[in-house]
Design an enzyme around this catalytic site. Structure first.
Site, PDB file in Angstrom:
ATOM      1  N   ASP A 182       3.732  -7.474  12.049  1.00 54.40           N
ATOM      2  CA  ASP A 182       3.554  -8.743  11.332  1.00 54.40           C
ATOM      3  C   ASP A 182       2.335  -9.489  11.852  1.00 54.40           C
ATOM      4  O   ASP A 182       1.563 -10.057  11.072  1.00 54.40           O
ATOM      5  CB  ASP A 182       4.792  -9.625  11.479  1.00 54.40           C
ATOM      6  CG  ASP A 182       4.537 -11.028  10.952  1.00 54.40           C
ATOM      7  OD1 ASP A 182       4.331 -11.171   9.732  1.00 54.40           O
ATOM      8  OD2 ASP A 182       4.510 -11.980  11.762  1.00 54.40           O
ATOM      9  N   ARG A 205      -4.051 -11.114   6.289  1.00 47.95           N
ATOM     10  CA  ARG A 205      -3.741 -11.987   5.146  1.00 47.95           C
ATOM     11  C   ARG A 205      -4.515 -13.292   5.245  1.00 47.95           C
ATOM     12  O   ARG A 205      -4.992 -13.829   4.235  1.00 47.95           O
ATOM     13  CB  ARG A 205      -2.242 -12.294   5.107  1.00 47.95           C
ATOM     14  CG  ARG A 205      -1.369 -11.142   4.642  1.00 47.95           C
ATOM     15  CD  ARG A 205       0.097 -11.435   4.906  1.00 47.95           C
ATOM     16  NE  ARG A 205       0.501 -12.679   4.283  1.00 47.95           N
ATOM     17  CZ  ARG A 205       1.466 -13.487   4.760  1.00 47.95           C
ATOM     18  NH1 ARG A 205       2.112 -13.173   5.868  1.00 47.95           N
ATOM     19  NH2 ARG A 205       1.770 -14.597   4.128  1.00 47.95           N
ATOM     20  N   LYS A 225      10.137 -11.639  12.348  1.00 49.42           N
ATOM     21  CA  LYS A 225      10.090 -12.175  13.720  1.00 49.42           C
ATOM     22  C   LYS A 225      11.465 -12.700  14.140  1.00 49.42           C
ATOM     23  O   LYS A 225      11.869 -12.538  15.289  1.00 49.42           O
ATOM     24  CB  LYS A 225       9.046 -13.289  13.815  1.00 49.42           C
ATOM     25  CG  LYS A 225       7.609 -12.785  13.693  1.00 49.42           C
ATOM     26  CD  LYS A 225       6.594 -13.855  14.037  1.00 49.42           C
ATOM     27  CE  LYS A 225       6.508 -14.942  12.984  1.00 49.42           C
ATOM     28  NZ  LYS A 225       5.836 -14.495  11.755  1.00 49.42           N
ATOM     29  N   SER A 239       7.296 -11.934   6.666  1.00 47.19           N
ATOM     30  CA  SER A 239       6.656 -12.323   7.919  1.00 47.19           C
ATOM     31  C   SER A 239       7.590 -13.182   8.766  1.00 47.19           C
ATOM     32  O   SER A 239       7.796 -12.928   9.954  1.00 47.19           O
ATOM     33  CB  SER A 239       5.367 -13.090   7.623  1.00 47.19           C
ATOM     34  OG  SER A 239       4.780 -13.585   8.804  1.00 47.19           O
ATOM     35  N   HIS A 279      14.442 -22.199  12.312  1.00 49.85           N
ATOM     36  CA  HIS A 279      13.032 -22.013  12.010  1.00 49.85           C
ATOM     37  C   HIS A 279      12.607 -23.063  11.007  1.00 49.85           C
ATOM     38  O   HIS A 279      13.271 -23.284   9.992  1.00 49.85           O
ATOM     39  CB  HIS A 279      12.771 -20.621  11.418  1.00 49.85           C
ATOM     40  CG  HIS A 279      11.341 -20.430  10.996  1.00 49.85           C
ATOM     41  ND1 HIS A 279      10.351 -20.102  11.895  1.00 49.85           N
ATOM     42  CD2 HIS A 279      10.726 -20.568   9.794  1.00 49.85           C
ATOM     43  CE1 HIS A 279       9.194 -20.017  11.257  1.00 49.85           C
ATOM     44  NE2 HIS A 279       9.393 -20.304   9.973  1.00 49.85           N
TER      45      HIS A 279
END
Length: 431
Positions: free
Chosen positions: A167, A174, A193, A189, A89
């Protein structure tokens, strides 16, 4: 009547949670679970959830609260399980094509890849958009097709879809209430995921600099430590790199342009040194997490033998794309040069400015749903530390849209100095 009682329970839970957090108290996992479930099913209204998010933004969350929030959001929808697979990620950057390069390398080394990815927004490019510049490429597949492709090809990418729906709902709120830049909310968050994706081994590439969300190495390390801690708490073996994003990664910024540069690296052709170093480092770290013997040697063999490029072609074809496109990616035929207004040494080519130029040319989206020009973008011709003379080409602009505006942005992004300067390393830190 039962629905009314349920709504009342959720509203009471969020009111209690607001009272606790506005005075700096700590929420129990049961409270967090009740509030998140209530907001996801619509029984907790936006204005109450917004109040709680602001209280969290101001007073923070303990590690226990953050782990509980992460687990609750991961469990809010369907969860996959790929315990033998690897994933990566990135917190987003300009010219970030590490997924296109490092993941085919590790798949060629025998480490299966299960990745859920996203689309780009603003100056941050999305892996999905880059791959969709390949004719026919699709991310639409069922979980069964996703699983079968991992078993057959060793690599599959798809969109996050309905994973971690809590989320998705909370992030949208947000984004409109000024509570995006809260470390516990950012970390929960991202990790929720990834935990829902189900890969057993994960590396985080946390960017810092002008083109990144985290502007300093210190803040980037703080986030990296949180991401690894949360992942390990949820049973995912994790590691992280803190990487530079004051300059774009590599030379190409734009979807088909980035595919072209990635292909050059995987084929052993000339490629930017910073990209090559990053791709190798991420691949090696993922193989280390998998306990692959001599991972550095495995990575080099995958590149020099052509196995990494062959794996990219196999993966593209498996997802409906034309592997022939990889031999000669189609970019915009409309190309304009940007020349230096004066001479000097390149201090940096500001990543944010270059990303904004690619955005206005059509390579990115200013808002969700905007169409993309897959062939548009910017190619940077000079790097930090190099000498440039007045009138020398410093960048190429691809595309017909807003060319004059893009040229202005690129000129402003080029920072020159009278004396040579050392460029920052691509990898600033690791953990």
């Amino acid at each position: 009547m039962s629905d009314q009682r349920s709504d009342s329970t959720a509203i009471n839970a969020v009111l209690d949670a607001i009272e606790v957090k506005k005075f700096g108290g700590e929420l129990s996992e049961e409270q967090i679970s009740s509030v998140v479930a209530g907001y996801t099913d619509g029984s907790v209204p936006d204005y109450q959830m917004a109040a709680l998010l602001m209280a969290i933004f101001i007073n923070g969350m303990s590690r226990e609260e953050t782990v509980a929030l992460t687990r609750t959001m991961a469990d809010s929808g369907e969860r996959y399980s790929f315990p033998e697979c690897v994933d990566k990620h990135s917190t987003g950057g300009v010219g970030d094509k590490v997924s296109l390069t490092a993941l085919p390398i590790v798949a060629a080394c025998g480490a299966p890849v299960a990745k859920l990815s996203g689309r780009g927004l603003g100056v941050t490019g999305g892996t999905i958009d880059k791959l969709e510049s390949i004719p026919g490429f699709t991310f639409e597949m069922t979980e069964r097709q996703f699983r079968e492709q991992i078993e057959r090809v060793g690599m599959a990418l798809t969109e996050a879809g309905d994973l971690a729906p809590a989320d998705k709902a909370i992030y949208a709120l947000r984004d409109t209430t000024g509570t995006v830049d809260s470390l516990p909310l950012i970390g929960s968050s991202i990790v929720s995921k990834k935990a829902a994706t189900g890969a057993g081994f994960l590396i985080y590439d946390v960017k810092c600099g002008s083109g990144a969300f985290m502007k300093t190495p210190e803040k980037a390390r703080e986030l990296a430590e949180l991401l690894v801690d949360l992942s390990e708490a949820l049973g995912v073996s994790s590691s992280a790199l803190i990487t530079d994003m004051d300059n774009p990664l590599g030379r190409a910024v734009g979807n088909a342009l980035e595919v072209r540069e990635s292909v050059a690296l995987l084929k052993g052709e000339e490629a930017p040194e910073d990209l090559a170093r990053m791709a190798r480092a991420v691949a090696v770290r993922l193989l280390q997490l998998k306990d692959t013997p001599d991972p550095e040697r495995a990575v080099e063999e995958a590149l020099t033998s052509g196995a990494a490029y062959a794996k990219l072609c196999e993966f593209v074809e498996a997802q409906g794309g034309d592997p022939g496109f990889l031999e000669s990616p189609v970019v915009s035929g409309s190309v304009a040069e940007v020349r230096a207004a004066e001479g000097g040494y390149v201090e940096r080519f500001d990543a944010l400015g270059v990303g904004q130029a690619a955005l206005v040319l059509g390579a990115g989206r200013e808002k969700k749903g905007d169409p993309l020009d897959y062939g548009a973008g910017v190619e940077v011709l000079v790097r930090s530390g190099e000498r440039v003379e007045a009138g020398e080409p410093v960048a190429l602009l691809y595309g017909e849209k807003n060319v004059e505006r893009a040229e202005k942005l690129v000129r402003e992004a080029l920072r020159l100095s009278e004396q040579p300067t050392e460029s920052a390393p691509a990898i600033l830190d690791s953990l």
